[in-house]
Design a protein around this motif. Structure first.
Motif, short mmCIF file in Angstrom:
data_model
loop_
_atom_site.label_atom_id
_atom_site.label_comp_id
_atom_site.label_asym_id
_atom_site.label_seq_id
_atom_site.Cartn_x
_atom_site.Cartn_y
_atom_site.Cartn_z
N GLU A 112 0.91 -1.23 -0.04
CA GLU A 112 -0.01 -0.02 0.00
C GLU A 112 0.91 1.28 -0.14
OE1 GLU A 112 -3.27 1.75 3.30
OE2 GLU A 112 -3.29 -0.49 2.92
N PHE A 113 0.55 2.36 -0.59
CA PHE A 113 1.19 3.55 -0.55
C PHE A 113 0.99 4.15 0.76
CE2 PHE A 113 2.10 7.99 -1.76
CZ PHE A 113 3.00 8.03 -2.38
N LEU A 114 2.09 4.52 1.34
CA LEU A 114 2.23 5.26 2.56
C LEU A 114 2.07 6.69 2.67
CD1 LEU A 114 4.73 2.62 3.97
CD2 LEU A 114 2.14 2.24 4.15
N PHE A 115 1.08 7.28 2.60
CA PHE A 115 0.95 8.92 2.28
C PHE A 115 1.60 9.51 3.39
CE2 PHE A 115 -2.34 7.60 -0.77
CZ PHE A 115 -1.99 8.43 -1.76
N ASP A 116 1.49 8.89 4.52
CA ASP A 116 2.13 9.65 5.84
C ASP A 116 3.58 9.20 6.28
OD1 ASP A 116 -0.51 10.90 6.35
OD2 ASP A 116 -1.13 9.30 7.38
N ASP A 117 4.11 8.52 5.32
CA ASP A 117 5.48 8.08 5.66
C ASP A 117 6.48 8.95 4.84
OD1 ASP A 117 7.10 5.69 7.07
OD2 ASP A 117 8.03 6.16 5.11
N PRO A 118 7.52 9.68 5.64
CA PRO A 118 8.52 10.53 4.96
C PRO A 118 9.22 9.69 3.97
CG PRO A 118 8.56 10.61 7.44
CD PRO A 118 7.64 9.51 7.06
N ALA A 119 9.47 8.29 4.07
CA ALA A 119 10.43 7.80 3.06
C ALA A 119 9.57 7.49 1.65
CB ALA A 119 11.03 6.33 3.83
#
Length: 163
Positions: A112-119
């Motif tokens: 899943e695309f992690l919209f809240d993750d800096p990386a």
């Protein structure tokens, strides 16, 4: 078609990359769906990276480049979640067709695309900056032909206030 379009990112792995030119790959779509084998989130889990899938009447833009034997294994290591597939691309400069290789997800481990993750957002920015390296038209084509789930990247970015 992803972070390798970013010349700074490409040169970290393939410092002697040459014959670099923008290209078109027909009958494929580009989608954020692959579990990265090298990029990790702040929770130390894999982020979502780009992949291509066959899709008639679709196309993606990317770049084509030559890699020497000296750095070929480094490139394969970097792209560990992928396997090489021979394809035909069209130069966006000369409109001539070329035989080339592309990386395609070999494990089919979706992430899943992690919209809240800096990386995750850093990877997205590397790809966007890479597309911008090849001009406004190329960048706009990237936004129109890249998907997160079933949504165009352009629409997702506008919805999230990212553009």
């Amino acid at each position: 078609y992803g972070s390798l379009m970013n010349l700074q990112s490409l040169k970290k792995t393939v410092p002697d990359a040459k014959s670099i030119f923008p290209a078109l790959l027909k009958n494929y779509i580009r989608v954020f769906e692959t579990e990265s084998s090298t990029r990790l989130s702040k929770q130390n889990t894999s982020i979502c990276v780009l992949n291509i899938r066959e899709n008639q009447n679709a196309f993606v833009n990317g770049i084509c480049f030559e890699v020497s034997e000296n750095f070929f294994n480094d490139l394969l290591k970097r792209e560990g979640a992928y396997e090489l597939k021979e394809i035909t691309i069209t130069s966006l400069i000369t409109e001539k067709d070329f035989s080339a290789f592309v990386f395609v997800d070999k494990f089919n481990k979706n992430q899943e695309f992690l919209f809240d993750d800096p990386a995750q957002m850093d990877y997205l920015q590397i790809c966007i900056d890479g597309a911008k390296d090849f001009g406004e038209d190329f960048y706009q084509m990237f936004l129109e032909t890249t998907f997160i789930d079933d949504c165009k990247l352009k629409d997702v970015c506008e919805l999230k206030g990212m553009l």
